[in-house]
Enzyme design. Structure first.
Site, PDB file in Angstrom:
ATOM      1  N   ARG A 209       0.802  -1.219   0.000  1.00 16.41           N
ATOM      2  CA  ARG A 209       0.000   0.000   0.000  1.00 16.41           C
ATOM      3  C   ARG A 209       0.843   1.280   0.000  1.00 16.41           C
ATOM      4  NH1 ARG A 209      -5.099   0.189   2.440  1.00 16.41           N
ATOM      5  NH2 ARG A 209      -4.543  -1.698   3.579  1.00 16.41           N
TER       6      ARG A 209
ATOM      7  N   ARG B 231     -13.655  -0.858  -1.568  1.00 15.10           N
ATOM      8  CA  ARG B 231     -13.125  -0.762  -0.209  1.00 15.10           C
ATOM      9  C   ARG B 231     -14.100  -0.130   0.792  1.00 15.10           C
ATOM     10  NH1 ARG B 231      -9.056   1.637   1.224  1.00 15.10           N
ATOM     11  NH2 ARG B 231      -8.251   0.090   2.671  1.00 15.10           N
TER      12      ARG B 231
ATOM     13  N   CYS C 112     -26.519  -2.040  -9.409  1.00 17.34           N
ATOM     14  CA  CYS C 112     -27.832  -2.323  -8.839  1.00 17.34           C
ATOM     15  C   CYS C 112     -27.657  -2.917  -7.456  1.00 17.34           C
ATOM     16  CB  CYS C 112     -28.574  -3.299  -9.723  1.00 17.34           C
ATOM     17  SG  CYS C 112     -29.242  -2.494 -11.138  1.00 17.34           S
TER      18      CYS C 112
HETATM   19  N1  LLP Z   1       3.096  -9.073   2.924  1.00 16.61           N
HETATM   20  C1  LLP Z   1       2.078  -9.903   3.152  1.00 16.61           C
HETATM   21  C2  LLP Z   1       2.351 -11.301   3.483  1.00 16.61           C
HETATM   22  C3  LLP Z   1       0.757  -9.435   3.074  1.00 16.61           C
HETATM   23  O1  LLP Z   1      -0.237 -10.263   3.329  1.00 16.61           O
HETATM   24  C4  LLP Z   1       0.520  -8.090   2.723  1.00 16.61           C
HETATM   25  C5  LLP Z   1      -0.846  -7.575   2.606  1.00 16.61           C
HETATM   26  C6  LLP Z   1       1.619  -7.253   2.466  1.00 16.61           C
HETATM   27  C7  LLP Z   1       2.894  -7.777   2.596  1.00 16.61           C
HETATM   28  C8  LLP Z   1       1.478  -5.813   2.089  1.00 16.61           C
HETATM   29  O2  LLP Z   1       0.826  -5.085   3.076  1.00 16.61           O
HETATM   30  P1  LLP Z   1       0.612  -3.500   2.904  1.00 16.61           P
HETATM   31  O3  LLP Z   1       1.972  -2.863   2.983  1.00 16.61           O
HETATM   32  O4  LLP Z   1      -0.006  -3.299   1.569  1.00 16.61           O
HETATM   33  O5  LLP Z   1      -0.293  -3.127   4.020  1.00 16.61           O
HETATM   34  N2  LLP Z   1      -7.270  -5.466   0.688  1.00 16.61           N
HETATM   35  C9  LLP Z   1      -6.932  -4.787   1.925  1.00 16.61           C
HETATM   36  C10 LLP Z   1      -5.493  -4.957   2.294  1.00 16.61           C
HETATM   37  C11 LLP Z   1      -5.099  -6.403   2.460  1.00 16.61           C
HETATM   38  C12 LLP Z   1      -3.640  -6.578   2.764  1.00 16.61           C
HETATM   39  C13 LLP Z   1      -3.254  -8.000   2.576  1.00 16.61           C
HETATM   40  N3  LLP Z   1      -1.882  -8.304   2.790  1.00 16.61           N
HETATM   41  C14 LLP Z   1      -7.291  -3.308   1.792  1.00 16.61           C
HETATM   42  O6  LLP Z   1      -7.812  -2.913   0.744  1.00 16.61           O
HETATM   43  O7  LLP Z   1      -7.126  -2.537   2.734  1.00 16.61           O
END
Ligand code: LLP
Length: 433
Positions: free
Chosen positions: A295, A332, A363
């Site tokens: 992110r 989201r 819808c």
């Molecule tokens: N490494 C692993 C093993 C992970 O599961 C994730 C994210 C990351 C790294 C990266 O995390 P970040 O830096 O992006 O927070 N769909 C959700 C977020 C799910 C995150 C899943 N894993 C949302 O839209 O907020």
């Protein structure tokens, strides 16, 4: 108004710009809805992580781009050019990385349920490191590696027992997780011992990931502490010193003016102080450290442009501003009630006098981009920008209601290019037999 990020501004025409380019013109050229990403903003964040990781942990530290946040071939090329590794979590992500020519040795292959096909594809590709989730998977990877006569480098996914959302190191929060093996239950040590008994996997280290969109530094420091201590316990119990420690991703990103800014380098420095301090004090060799942000590398770089359609006021209730996208391009709010900042791109400096619900065109009454959102007065035909949509928007997009997915447009130094083209109606039926 507060535009949250430096790559967003307002030009002489009074239009919102991204990377110096007029968003109203971008909307006219590429249509709406469209994801627009400032490529330099992505590259700058990658450089911030690379610099901070190397300065704090040492020259061999490697940040991976967690490509689940935003996945298309071009983003792997950017990550490769910047010198990042990547985290892939499925055969589809691996395939995309390979199509982009991303070096397989710098791919870390994640996932709590890798299929036989995934394992074969990853081994065919020569993926550098598998992050192994559980015992059954470990034995399966061992069997595949044995059949091929290779030794597969692996990390083990470990649950350090940290619940980042309670700000405390508590055990039950993450012991009950579909990911990894918990230290607390003894399963983590058991899988380490089992991995060390295998002939065709090389146990290089351990991995953890405590959560996502975390603003507090404490969970990251706690993870660094617990994981480094576990390396020491493994050394003491098994006489085996791990060479690599992957501390995961999860650092937060501001979506609204109420979210605080994050000093990414400072969080990395604080984690490094803990890891290094413990290693020095306990005679442990400092492991090579891997970070895994998703992110925080891409969210801020992206905005979504929509065209405003109907504006419907329900007296005594609320005003619905409907746009030409919705939950298929940004699920989201529907999933997590995530807050966003929205503004009218053709008059971002006008005061945000309204409070509206931004609705999509599906819808489904839950198809909302947000509720109770401050916005400029608006009418049909305006261009609406939603900020901070670079992560987990395109990546999570669907074709619900048979809406084609929007394009991804990269802007850089005054030039825009299509990185992912808009889906066509023909694309929508191409797999229908
Ligand atoms: N490494 C692993 C093993 C992970 O599961 C994730 C994210 C990351 C790294 C990266 O995390 P970040 O830096 O992006 O927070 N769909 C959700 C977020 C799910 C995150 C899943 N894993 C949302 O839209 O907020």
């Amino acid at each position: 108004m507060n535009l949250l990020y430096n790559h967003l501004s307002v030009n002489e025409q009074g239009h919102l710009t991204i990377g110096g380019m007029d968003t109203v013109e971008l909307a006219a050229t590429y249509g709406t809805p469209a994801y627009i990403m400032d490529e330099n903003a992505i590259r700058n964040q990658m450089q911030t992580y690379l610099r901070a990781a190397r300065e704090s942990f040492g020259a061999d530290a490697l940040p991976l781009y967690a490509s689940k946040a935003l996945c298309f071939t071009g983003i792997y090329r950017i990550a490769a050019e910047e010198g990042m590794g990547v985290d892939c979590v499925s055969g589809g992500e691996l395939y995309t990385a390979r199509a982009a020519g991303f070096p397989a040795s710098r791919i870390y292959f994640h996932g709590n349920n890798k299929t036989v096909r995934d394992i074969n594809d990853a081994m065919d590709m020569g993926v550098g490191t598998f992050v192994v989730d559980n015992t059954e998977e470990l034995l399966s990877i061992e069997a595949h590696a044995a059949a091929r006569g290779i030794t597969q480098r692996i990390l083990l996914r470990i649950s350090p027992g940290i619940d980042p959302h309670t700000h405390k190191a508590i055990s039950t929060g993450s012991v009950d997780s579909k990911f990894g093996s918990a230290i607390e239950t003894g399963q983590a040590m058991a899988i380490v011992k089992l991995a060390l008994e295998q002939q065709h996997v090389k146990l290089a280290g351990i991995h953890c990931h405590v959560g996502s969109q975390i603003f507090d530094n404490e969970p990251f420091k706690a993870a660094a502490d617990i994981m480094t201590r576990f390396i020491a316990v493994i050394k003491a119990e098994c006489g085996y010193e791990l060479e690599e420690l992957n501390l995961g991703g999860g650092l937060g990103v501001p979506y609204t003016e109420y979210d605080r800014e994050v000093d990414y380098a400072a969080v990395i420095r604080e984690m490094a102080e803990i890891t290094k301090g413990f290693c020095v004090a306990n005679g442990i060799k400092m492991p090579r450290v891997i970070l895994e942000p998703g992110r925080s590398l891409v969210a801020a770089a992206g905005i979504t442009l929509y065209t405003v359609g109907s504006v419907k006021e329900i007296p005594g209730f609320r005003t619905y501003v409907s746009v030409d996208g919705g939950m298929p391009d940004n699920p989201r709010y529907a999933l997590y009630q995530s807050r966003y900042t929205a503004l009218i791109a053709n008059c971002p400096n006008a005061p945000r006098t309204e409070r509206v619900t931004i609705a999509g065109r599906c819808c489904e009454s839950g198809d909302l981009i947000g509720e109770d959102m401050p916005l400029q007065a608006t009418k049909r035909g305006d261009i609406l920008a939603v900020l901070t949509t670079g992560a987990y928007n395109f990546a999570m997009a669907s074709n619900y209601n048979r809406l084609p997915r929007p394009p991804v447009i990269l802007v850089r130094d005054g030039v825009a290019r299509v990185a992912v083209r808009r889906e066509s109606y023909e694309d929508l039926i191409k797999n229908d037999l």
